[in-house]
Motif scaffolding. Structure first.
Motif, short mmCIF file in Angstrom:
data_model
loop_
_atom_site.label_atom_id
_atom_site.label_comp_id
_atom_site.label_asym_id
_atom_site.label_seq_id
_atom_site.Cartn_x
_atom_site.Cartn_y
_atom_site.Cartn_z
N GLY A 163 26.90 58.49 6.46
CA GLY A 163 26.58 58.88 5.10
C GLY A 163 27.70 58.48 4.16
N LEU A 164 27.87 59.21 3.05
CA LEU A 164 28.90 58.89 2.08
C LEU A 164 30.28 59.23 2.63
N ILE A 165 31.23 58.32 2.43
CA ILE A 165 32.60 58.57 2.86
C ILE A 165 33.54 58.37 1.67
N ASP A 166 34.74 58.91 1.79
CA ASP A 166 35.74 58.77 0.74
C ASP A 166 36.82 57.75 1.10
N VAL A 167 37.10 57.65 2.40
CA VAL A 167 38.17 56.75 2.87
C VAL A 167 37.69 56.02 4.12
N LEU A 168 37.95 54.71 4.15
CA LEU A 168 37.73 53.91 5.36
C LEU A 168 39.08 53.49 5.89
N VAL A 169 39.35 53.76 7.17
CA VAL A 169 40.57 53.28 7.82
C VAL A 169 40.17 52.25 8.86
N ASN A 170 40.52 50.99 8.61
CA ASN A 170 40.23 49.91 9.54
C ASN A 170 41.37 49.83 10.56
N ASN A 171 41.22 50.56 11.65
CA ASN A 171 42.27 50.67 12.65
C ASN A 171 41.97 49.87 13.92
N ALA A 172 40.71 49.65 14.25
CA ALA A 172 40.37 48.98 15.51
C ALA A 172 41.05 47.62 15.59
N GLY A 173 41.67 47.34 16.73
CA GLY A 173 42.35 46.07 16.89
C GLY A 173 42.67 45.78 18.34
N ILE A 174 43.03 44.53 18.62
CA ILE A 174 43.38 44.10 19.97
C ILE A 174 44.78 43.51 19.94
N GLY A 175 45.63 43.93 20.88
CA GLY A 175 46.96 43.35 20.99
C GLY A 175 46.93 42.13 21.90
N MET A 176 47.85 41.21 21.66
CA MET A 176 47.92 40.03 22.52
C MET A 176 49.34 39.53 22.62
N PHE A 177 49.77 39.18 23.84
CA PHE A 177 51.09 38.66 24.11
C PHE A 177 50.93 37.44 25.00
N GLY A 178 51.36 36.29 24.53
CA GLY A 178 51.20 35.08 25.34
C GLY A 178 51.69 33.85 24.61
N ALA A 179 51.92 32.79 25.35
CA ALA A 179 52.35 31.52 24.77
C ALA A 179 51.16 30.86 24.07
N PHE A 180 51.37 30.42 22.86
CA PHE A 180 50.29 29.77 22.13
C PHE A 180 49.78 28.54 22.87
N GLU A 181 50.70 27.80 23.46
CA GLU A 181 50.33 26.58 24.19
C GLU A 181 49.27 26.84 25.25
N ALA A 182 49.31 28.03 25.85
CA ALA A 182 48.43 28.33 26.98
C ALA A 182 47.20 29.14 26.59
N THR A 183 47.05 29.39 25.31
CA THR A 183 45.96 30.25 24.86
C THR A 183 44.83 29.42 24.28
N SER A 184 43.64 29.61 24.81
CA SER A 184 42.50 28.83 24.34
C SER A 184 42.09 29.26 22.93
N ILE A 185 41.48 28.36 22.22
CA ILE A 185 40.98 28.68 20.88
C ILE A 185 39.86 29.71 20.97
N ASP A 186 39.11 29.70 22.06
CA ASP A 186 38.08 30.73 22.24
C ASP A 186 38.71 32.12 22.31
N THR A 187 39.85 32.23 23.00
CA THR A 187 40.55 33.51 23.05
C THR A 187 41.06 33.89 21.67
N ALA A 188 41.58 32.93 20.93
CA ALA A 188 42.04 33.20 19.57
C ALA A 188 40.88 33.72 18.72
N ARG A 189 39.72 33.12 18.88
CA ARG A 189 38.55 33.58 18.11
C ARG A 189 38.19 35.03 18.46
N GLN A 190 38.32 35.39 19.73
CA GLN A 190 38.02 36.77 20.14
C GLN A 190 38.97 37.74 19.45
N ILE A 191 40.25 37.39 19.37
CA ILE A 191 41.23 38.25 18.70
C ILE A 191 40.89 38.38 17.22
#
Length: 250
Positions: free
Chosen positions: A67-95
């Motif tokens: 219903g009606l709200i006064d405040v939205l807090v966009n908190n949902a998120g995913i952490g990621m730790f890794g070398a960019f060289e080894a990370t697929s663009i598909d994984t980047a898109r998921q993040i």
């Protein structure tokens, strides 16, 4: 009685936010990708809703239930730790789907009701990674930096309609969901050539001189929800506060 909708409330920062707003007398709409009834107190001021911020149908259903709200807090998120060289663009898109486009989708969905009423507050949770460059989190940082720029522009765009847009930048919390998410990526995205370097960096991240607690973030989000000034960015946690000072001094 005011109402806040918080995404990603099953653990960590989001759970602590939900508890604080409830304790202060607000109605809390607690969004969870996988709803858990056991993490929040039973109350007629707590409503747990299934919410996957990457799904338009899930967002629509959650907002209809809220219903009606006064405040939205966009908190949902995913952490990621890794070398960019080894990370697929598909994984980047998921993040980016969760950390960036999920924030945009939730925000776009609540703007019409806020604009119609001439009031409302949107609080986006980013990261101290946007304050000081850090190694081996390039994709994660990019996803959060995008929200940083999005928030700054949107704050100017929506101020005309009486809508406030804020950003909270938590420091690093070794016990948070970020750490659990990030650790799960290590085996897949740390090639042998990066192992020794990554071990040193990951060791420093898990043993910081000062780290951020979920309560630190919840208190700053509460502050941001009540802030009527032009201040947009709020660092949360002792390490984030120090990083913010370094950024301002640079």
């Amino acid at each position: 009685m005011k109402t806040v909708l918080i995404t990603g409330t099953s653990s960590g920062y989001g759970l602590e936010m939900a508890k604080l707003f409830h304790a202060e007398g607000w109605k809390v709409i607690a969004g969870m990708r996988t709803p858990r009834e056991d993490v929040l107190p039973e109350s007629d001021r707590i409503q747990i809703v299934p919410l996957d911020v990457t799904s338009p149908d899930s967002i629509k259903a959650a907002l209809e239930a809220a219903g009606l709200i006064d405040v939205l807090v966009n908190n949902a998120g995913i952490g990621m730790f890794g070398a960019f060289e080894a990370t697929s663009i598909d994984t980047a898109r998921q993040i980016f789907e969760t950390n960036t486009f999920g924030v945009m989708a939730m925000t776009q969905a609540v703007i019409p009701q806020f604009r119609a009423r001439g009031s409302g507050t949107i609080i986006n949770i980013t990261s101290s990674a946007v304050l000081v460059p850090m190694p081996l989190v390039a994709i994660y940082t990019a996803s959060k930096t995008a929200v940083d720029g999005f928030t700054a522009s949107l704050a100017n765009e929506l101020n005309h309609f009486g809508i406030r847009v804020k950003m909270v930048q938590p420091g690093y919390g070794p016990t948070t969901a970020f750490s659990r998410d990030a650790a799960s990526y290590v085996e897949r995205f740390i090639p042998e050539a990066y192992q020794a370097y990554a071990n040193d960096i990951f060791g420093m991240m898990t043993r910081p001189k000062a780290h951020t607690l979920p309560e630190d973030v919840a208190k700053v989000v509460w502050q941001a929800a009540h802030d009527n000034s032009a201040v947009m960015s709020f660092p949360a946690g002792p390490d984030a506060v120090e990083m913010s000072k370094v950024r301002r001094a640079a």
